[in-house]
Write a protein that holds these residues in place. Structure first.
Motif, mmCIF file in Angstrom:
data_model
loop_
_atom_site.group_PDB
_atom_site.id
_atom_site.type_symbol
_atom_site.label_atom_id
_atom_site.label_comp_id
_atom_site.label_asym_id
_atom_site.label_seq_id
_atom_site.Cartn_x
_atom_site.Cartn_y
_atom_site.Cartn_z
ATOM 1 N N SER A 144 0.848 -1.199 0.000
ATOM 2 C CA SER A 144 0.000 0.000 0.000
ATOM 3 C C SER A 144 0.880 1.244 0.000
ATOM 4 O O SER A 144 1.880 1.294 0.722
ATOM 5 N N ARG B 156 -0.536 4.202 0.743
ATOM 6 C CA ARG B 156 -1.317 5.139 1.563
ATOM 7 C C ARG B 156 -0.532 5.561 2.808
ATOM 8 O O ARG B 156 0.063 4.722 3.482
ATOM 9 N N SER C 110 -1.455 3.817 6.010
ATOM 10 C CA SER C 110 -1.695 2.396 5.708
ATOM 11 C C SER C 110 -1.659 1.494 6.950
ATOM 12 O O SER C 110 -0.683 1.490 7.699
ATOM 13 N N ASN D 139 -1.358 -1.628 6.694
ATOM 14 C CA ASN D 139 -0.336 -2.641 6.409
ATOM 15 C C ASN D 139 1.063 -2.151 6.752
ATOM 16 O O ASN D 139 1.889 -2.908 7.238
ATOM 17 N N ASN E 45 -9.671 -5.509 -4.518
ATOM 18 C CA ASN E 45 -10.570 -6.195 -5.455
ATOM 19 C C ASN E 45 -10.239 -7.683 -5.572
ATOM 20 O O ASN E 45 -10.094 -8.230 -6.659
ATOM 21 N N ARG E 46 -10.071 -8.276 -4.389
ATOM 22 C CA ARG E 46 -9.845 -9.722 -4.253
ATOM 23 C C ARG E 46 -8.528 -10.206 -4.873
ATOM 24 O O ARG E 46 -8.390 -11.368 -5.240
ATOM 25 N N SER F 190 -6.730 -6.145 6.583
ATOM 26 C CA SER F 190 -7.738 -5.487 5.763
ATOM 27 C C SER F 190 -8.896 -5.054 6.652
ATOM 28 O O SER F 190 -9.036 -5.548 7.780
HETATM 29 C C1 LIG Z 1 -9.197 -0.305 -4.731
HETATM 30 C C2 LIG Z 1 -9.561 -0.976 -3.413
HETATM 31 C C3 LIG Z 1 -10.018 -2.269 -3.412
HETATM 32 C C4 LIG Z 1 -10.294 -2.925 -2.200
HETATM 33 N N1 LIG Z 1 -10.662 -4.224 -2.219
HETATM 34 C C5 LIG Z 1 -10.736 -4.917 -1.053
HETATM 35 C C6 LIG Z 1 -10.916 -6.331 -1.063
HETATM 36 O O1 LIG Z 1 -11.006 -6.975 -2.098
HETATM 37 N N2 LIG Z 1 -10.942 -6.974 0.146
HETATM 38 C C7 LIG Z 1 -10.826 -6.291 1.336
HETATM 39 O O2 LIG Z 1 -10.867 -6.917 2.385
HETATM 40 N N3 LIG Z 1 -10.668 -4.951 1.369
HETATM 41 C C8 LIG Z 1 -10.610 -4.253 0.204
HETATM 42 N N4 LIG Z 1 -10.387 -2.898 0.214
HETATM 43 C C9 LIG Z 1 -10.348 -2.193 1.499
HETATM 44 C C10 LIG Z 1 -8.966 -2.268 2.132
HETATM 45 O O3 LIG Z 1 -8.954 -3.376 3.028
HETATM 46 C C11 LIG Z 1 -8.688 -0.983 2.928
HETATM 47 O O4 LIG Z 1 -8.747 0.126 2.071
HETATM 48 C C12 LIG Z 1 -7.353 -1.046 3.630
HETATM 49 O O5 LIG Z 1 -7.257 0.044 4.523
HETATM 50 C C13 LIG Z 1 -6.195 -1.006 2.627
HETATM 51 O O6 LIG Z 1 -4.962 -1.246 3.257
HETATM 52 P P1 LIG Z 1 -4.000 -0.074 3.789
HETATM 53 O O7 LIG Z 1 -4.682 0.515 5.005
HETATM 54 O O8 LIG Z 1 -2.733 -0.771 4.132
HETATM 55 O O9 LIG Z 1 -3.857 0.926 2.684
HETATM 56 C C14 LIG Z 1 -10.140 -2.227 -0.986
HETATM 57 C C15 LIG Z 1 -9.690 -0.903 -1.008
HETATM 58 C C16 LIG Z 1 -9.394 -0.285 -2.186
HETATM 59 C C17 LIG Z 1 -8.860 1.139 -2.178
#
Ligand SMILES: Cc1cc2nc3c(=O)[nH]c(=O)nc-3n(C[C@H](O)[C@H](O)[C@H](O)COP(=O)(O)O)c2cc1C
Length: 183
Positions: free
Chosen positions: A12, A14, A17, A19, A80-81, A114
């Motif tokens: 990520s 972000r 984040s 993560n 997106n999985r 997540s």
């Molecule tokens: C483009 C996009 C797609 C996502 N798809 C999923 C997903 O498939 N499964 C899920 O559990 N969370 C999904 N999320 C939510 C993420 O778990 C959440 O944004 C998380 O905070 C991302 O990790 P980060 O905090 O390390 O950036 C998605 C988020 C984004 C922006």
């Protein structure tokens, strides 16, 4: 005593984040002979096979950091999985030019957090698929699927008490895996 240098790759970009927070917290649970370098992937150009003849400086530096490590730690969200595109781009960049795969043989761990209940399970499975092809021996068990909830991190950014033993056990197994797979 040998020191193990681990390249940490966060999927990520972000700023806040989860993560990246997880990566920072879990490395505090590592044994003292382990050191961790965050290898950034946000500055890598999009992979273009035309560039194989003369890879750019950021790509060459990235490949060198990977190759000179003793192991890999992937900490990624699920998008997106699957894995985020920025992570797949980094994996592709490190794998080429053909015959110059920087990842080969480096022991790896895969974890992720997540906001969703499946805790990056599908992203991790897709990542494992790619790592298998890239010849990266990846710790299989225990698996780590985490959901970001209130209290997961404590006020100092450490793993909260509810998950600490579980993640400490994972780190012990990961460190053993890295030690066992040195060339
Ligand atoms: C483009 C996009 C797609 C996502 N798809 C999923 C997903 O498939 N499964 C899920 O559990 N969370 C999904 N999320 C939510 C993420 O778990 C959440 O944004 C998380 O905070 C991302 O990790 P980060 O905090 O390390 O950036 C998605 C988020 C984004 C922006």
């Amino acid at each position: 005593m040998k020191q193990y240098r681990i390249a940490v790759i966060v999927g990520s970009l972000r700023k806040e984040s989860f993560n990246r927070q997880l990566a920072n917290a879990i490395i505090r649970l590592a044994p003292s002979d382990f050191a961790f370098d965050f290898v950034e992937i946000g500055n890598l150009p999009l992979y273009n096979q035309d560039d194989d003849a003369g890879p750019s400086k950021p790509v060459l530096e990235f490949k060198e950091k990977i190759k000179s490590s003793n192991g890999l730690l992937f900490v990624t969200p699920e998008y997106n999985r699957s894995i985020p595109g920025v992570l797949k781009n980094a994996l592709d960049q490190g794998s080429r030019p053909y015959g110059q795969n920087s990842w080969t043989g480096l022991p790896a761990g895969v974890i992720g957090i997540s906001i969703g209940a499946i805790g990056t399970a599908l992203a991790q499975q897709h990542l494992r698929n790619v790592l298998t092809f890239l010849d990266v021996p990846t710790l299989q068990q225990p698996e780590i699927f985490l959901q970001a909830k209130e209290g997961f991190f404590d006020a100092e950014g450490n793993i909260g008490s509810g998950s600490k033993d579980f993640l400490q056990n994972w780190m012990t197994k990961y460190a053993d895996w890295v030690r066992k797979h040195q060339k």
